[in-house]
Design a protein around this motif. Structure first.
Motif, PDB file in Angstrom:
ATOM      1  N   ALA A  45       0.830  -1.205   0.000  1.00 27.01           N
ATOM      2  CA  ALA A  45       0.000   0.000   0.000  1.00 27.01           C
ATOM      3  C   ALA A  45       0.865   1.254   0.000  1.00 27.01           C
ATOM      4  CB  ALA A  45      -0.930  -0.006   1.202  1.00 27.01           C
ATOM      5  N   ARG A  46       1.930   1.237   0.787  1.00 23.80           N
ATOM      6  CA  ARG A  46       2.828   2.392   0.835  1.00 23.80           C
ATOM      7  C   ARG A  46       3.460   2.636  -0.529  1.00 23.80           C
ATOM      8  NH1 ARG A  46       7.623   3.747   0.441  1.00 23.80           N
ATOM      9  NH2 ARG A  46       8.508   1.666   0.396  1.00 23.80           N
ATOM     10  N   ARG A  47       3.949   1.582  -1.155  1.00 28.61           N
ATOM     11  CA  ARG A  47       4.591   1.732  -2.463  1.00 28.61           C
ATOM     12  C   ARG A  47       3.588   2.185  -3.516  1.00 28.61           C
ATOM     13  NH1 ARG A  47       8.105  -3.471  -3.457  1.00 28.61           N
ATOM     14  NH2 ARG A  47       8.763  -2.275  -5.254  1.00 28.61           N
ATOM     15  N   TYR A  48       2.339   1.744  -3.385  1.00 29.46           N
ATOM     16  CA  TYR A  48       1.290   2.143  -4.329  1.00 29.46           C
ATOM     17  C   TYR A  48       0.949   3.626  -4.160  1.00 29.46           C
ATOM     18  CZ  TYR A  48      -3.362   2.322  -6.470  1.00 29.46           C
ATOM     19  OH  TYR A  48      -4.452   2.654  -7.225  1.00 29.46           O
ATOM     20  N   LEU A  49       0.788   4.059  -2.887  1.00 26.84           N
ATOM     21  CA  LEU A  49       0.372   5.437  -2.632  1.00 26.84           C
ATOM     22  C   LEU A  49       1.523   6.435  -2.681  1.00 26.84           C
ATOM     23  CD1 LEU A  49      -2.140   4.899   0.292  1.00 26.84           C
ATOM     24  CD2 LEU A  49      -2.671   5.581  -2.035  1.00 26.84           C
ATOM     25  N   ALA A  82      -5.195  -3.648   2.903  1.00 27.79           N
ATOM     26  CA  ALA A  82      -4.440  -2.756   3.785  1.00 27.79           C
ATOM     27  C   ALA A  82      -5.184  -1.443   4.008  1.00 27.79           C
ATOM     28  CB  ALA A  82      -3.063  -2.482   3.199  1.00 27.79           C
ATOM     29  N   GLY A  83      -6.407  -1.346   3.468  1.00 28.20           N
ATOM     30  CA  GLY A  83      -7.235  -0.172   3.716  1.00 28.20           C
ATOM     31  C   GLY A  83      -7.174   0.911   2.662  1.00 28.20           C
ATOM     32  N   VAL A  84      -6.563   0.636   1.518  1.00 28.75           N
ATOM     33  CA  VAL A  84      -6.455   1.628   0.452  1.00 28.75           C
ATOM     34  C   VAL A  84      -7.567   1.392  -0.555  1.00 28.75           C
ATOM     35  CG1 VAL A  84      -5.003   2.494  -1.418  1.00 28.75           C
ATOM     36  CG2 VAL A  84      -3.967   1.812   0.742  1.00 28.75           C
ATOM     37  N   LYS A  85      -8.277   2.453  -0.912  1.00 24.34           N
ATOM     38  CA  LYS A  85      -9.317   2.341  -1.930  1.00 24.34           C
ATOM     39  C   LYS A  85      -8.638   2.336  -3.287  1.00 24.34           C
ATOM     40  CE  LYS A  85     -13.705   4.470  -3.314  1.00 24.34           C
ATOM     41  NZ  LYS A  85     -13.804   3.744  -4.497  1.00 24.34           N
ATOM     42  N   VAL A  86      -8.761   1.225  -3.988  1.00 29.21           N
ATOM     43  CA  VAL A  86      -8.137   1.078  -5.307  1.00 29.21           C
ATOM     44  C   VAL A  86      -9.197   1.371  -6.354  1.00 29.21           C
ATOM     45  CG1 VAL A  86      -6.938  -0.495  -6.873  1.00 29.21           C
ATOM     46  CG2 VAL A  86      -6.569  -0.670  -4.409  1.00 29.21           C
ATOM     47  N   PRO A  87      -8.988   2.411  -7.161  1.00 32.21           N
ATOM     48  CA  PRO A  87      -9.994   2.728  -8.173  1.00 32.21           C
ATOM     49  C   PRO A  87     -10.037   1.659  -9.253  1.00 32.21           C
ATOM     50  CG  PRO A  87      -8.052   4.091  -8.482  1.00 32.21           C
ATOM     51  CD  PRO A  87      -7.834   3.305  -7.223  1.00 32.21           C
ATOM     52  N   VAL A  88     -11.207   1.489  -9.838  1.00 30.99           N
ATOM     53  CA  VAL A  88     -11.345   0.564 -10.950  1.00 30.99           C
ATOM     54  C   VAL A  88     -10.720   1.243 -12.161  1.00 30.99           C
ATOM     55  CG1 VAL A  88     -12.974  -0.639 -12.432  1.00 30.99           C
ATOM     56  CG2 VAL A  88     -13.429  -0.408  -9.989  1.00 30.99           C
ATOM     57  N   GLY A  89      -9.961   0.495 -12.921  1.00 31.18           N
ATOM     58  CA  GLY A  89      -9.297   1.080 -14.078  1.00 31.18           C
ATOM     59  C   GLY A  89      -7.940   1.619 -13.674  1.00 31.18           C
ATOM     60  N   HIS A  90      -7.419   2.522 -14.476  1.00 32.54           N
ATOM     61  CA  HIS A  90      -6.075   3.023 -14.241  1.00 32.54           C
ATOM     62  C   HIS A  90      -6.099   4.332 -13.478  1.00 32.54           C
ATOM     63  CE1 HIS A  90      -4.312   0.014 -16.800  1.00 32.54           C
ATOM     64  NE2 HIS A  90      -5.225   0.274 -17.702  1.00 32.54           N
ATOM     65  N   ARG A  91      -5.063   4.536 -12.711  1.00 27.69           N
ATOM     66  CA  ARG A  91      -4.856   5.785 -12.018  1.00 27.69           C
ATOM     67  C   ARG A  91      -4.443   6.815 -13.069  1.00 27.69           C
ATOM     68  NH1 ARG A  91      -0.421   5.850  -7.410  1.00 27.69           N
ATOM     69  NH2 ARG A  91      -1.303   3.824  -7.298  1.00 27.69           N
ATOM     70  N   ARG A  92      -4.811   8.057 -12.876  1.00 28.69           N
ATOM     71  CA  ARG A  92      -4.425   9.095 -13.831  1.00 28.69           C
ATOM     72  C   ARG A  92      -2.908   9.188 -13.869  1.00 28.69           C
ATOM     73  NH1 ARG A  92      -6.800  13.582 -16.366  1.00 28.69           N
ATOM     74  NH2 ARG A  92      -5.248  15.157 -16.857  1.00 28.69           N
ATOM     75  N   MET A  93      -2.374   9.029 -15.052  1.00 28.56           N
ATOM     76  CA  MET A  93      -0.919   9.041 -15.224  1.00 28.56           C
ATOM     77  C   MET A  93      -0.423  10.465 -15.369  1.00 28.56           C
ATOM     78  SD  MET A  93      -0.422   5.864 -17.822  1.00 28.56           S
ATOM     79  CE  MET A  93       1.348   5.987 -17.789  1.00 28.56           C
ATOM     80  N   ASP A  94       0.787  10.686 -14.899  1.00 28.45           N
ATOM     81  CA  ASP A  94       1.438  11.977 -15.076  1.00 28.45           C
ATOM     82  C   ASP A  94       1.999  12.023 -16.490  1.00 28.45           C
ATOM     83  OD1 ASP A  94       0.916  12.794 -12.460  1.00 28.45           O
ATOM     84  OD2 ASP A  94       2.703  11.774 -11.705  1.00 28.45           O
ATOM     85  N   LEU A  95       1.299  12.732 -17.366  1.00 23.78           N
ATOM     86  CA  LEU A  95       1.718  12.858 -18.757  1.00 23.78           C
ATOM     87  C   LEU A  95       1.937  14.335 -19.071  1.00 23.78           C
ATOM     88  CD1 LEU A  95      -0.821  10.436 -20.463  1.00 23.78           C
ATOM     89  CD2 LEU A  95       1.569   9.975 -19.973  1.00 23.78           C
ATOM     90  N   ASN A 150      -4.327  -8.514 -10.127  1.00 26.29           N
ATOM     91  CA  ASN A 150      -5.524  -8.545  -9.281  1.00 26.29           C
ATOM     92  C   ASN A 150      -5.190  -8.987  -7.853  1.00 26.29           C
ATOM     93  OD1 ASN A 150      -5.095 -11.243  -9.886  1.00 26.29           O
ATOM     94  ND2 ASN A 150      -7.248 -11.687 -10.266  1.00 26.29           N
ATOM     95  N   LEU A 151      -4.156  -9.818  -7.672  1.00 24.52           N
ATOM     96  CA  LEU A 151      -3.739 -10.215  -6.333  1.00 24.52           C
ATOM     97  C   LEU A 151      -3.176  -9.008  -5.591  1.00 24.52           C
ATOM     98  CD1 LEU A 151      -3.133 -12.278  -4.099  1.00 24.52           C
ATOM     99  CD2 LEU A 151      -0.954 -12.711  -5.233  1.00 24.52           C
ATOM    100  N   VAL A 152      -2.330  -8.235  -6.263  1.00 24.22           N
ATOM    101  CA  VAL A 152      -1.753  -7.039  -5.642  1.00 24.22           C
ATOM    102  C   VAL A 152      -2.872  -6.062  -5.292  1.00 24.22           C
ATOM    103  CG1 VAL A 152      -0.221  -5.067  -5.996  1.00 24.22           C
ATOM    104  CG2 VAL A 152       0.458  -7.329  -6.804  1.00 24.22           C
ATOM    105  N   SER A 153      -3.838  -5.902  -6.185  1.00 32.08           N
ATOM    106  CA  SER A 153      -4.967  -4.998  -5.942  1.00 32.08           C
ATOM    107  C   SER A 153      -5.735  -5.422  -4.697  1.00 32.08           C
ATOM    108  CB  SER A 153      -5.883  -4.997  -7.161  1.00 32.08           C
ATOM    109  OG  SER A 153      -7.015  -4.207  -6.931  1.00 32.08           O
TER     110      SER A 153
END
Length: 183
Positions: free
Chosen positions: A97-101, A128-141, A119-122
């Protein structure tokens, strides 16, 4: 499965197996092939092997049938199903969760690093209490660069390919730029 193998496994004659394969069942509506197959499989042996620890996938490979056929046999014989195995990861869920956030690592990257499916990582990050959005996180482009290239006549597909995103993402960024300028 070849017909000769069905003949040997079922104890039927070649003619009977051939008629069943064609769906000719003396006027009766033919049963699905899985019904015939599951009737020829050694159900007691399958149940014992499953209870001894073999998975339904392993048994399906051994007996040349589908996983669903094995599950049906287990259900008909009231064999309780096991819950899927828990995969141990070398990293605790909180670290994922820390590495994700904080490190903003994508689920796909974490999964590749650990050698598991995303899907296992998700699921573990969510545990661990982190809300994982469906789909992709907005990428820094580089939105300004994307808009500049698009206005210069480059296709959305080509731009998308260069950043490893879909053309829909590129077009969304172009639309957002237009709406922010009030166009």
């Amino acid at each position: 499965m070849r017909q000769i193998e069905v003949v040997r496994a079922s104890g039927l004659s070649k003619a009977q197996v051939s008629r069943l394969a064609r769906g000719a069942t003396s006027g009766r509506s033919p049963l699905p092939p899985a019904v015939y197959l599951s009737a020829t499989l050694p159900a007691a042996e399958i149940c014992v092997r499953y209870q001894d620890g073999e998975s339904t996938n392993q048994l399906a490979k051994v007996y040349g049938c589908s996983n669903t056929t094995i599950i049906g046999i287990l259900k008909r014989h009231d064999v309780p199903r096991r819950v899927g195995r828990t995969i141990e990861l070398p990293v605790p869920d909180e670290e994922l969760a820390r590495r994700y956030l904080q490190d903003r690592m994508e689920l796909q990257q974490l999964a590749e690093e650990l050698g598991v499916k995303p899907n296992l990582v998700s699921r573990r990050v969510a545990a661990a209490g982190v809300k994982v959005p469906v789909g992709h996180r907005r990428m820094d482009l580089p939105d300004a660069e994307i808009v500049r290239r698009y206005k210069a006549g480059e296709s959305a597909n080509r731009i998308a390919k260069s950043y490893g995103v879909s053309h829909v993402t590129v077009m969304r960024r172009v639309r957002e730029d237009r709406s922010s300028r009030g166009v």
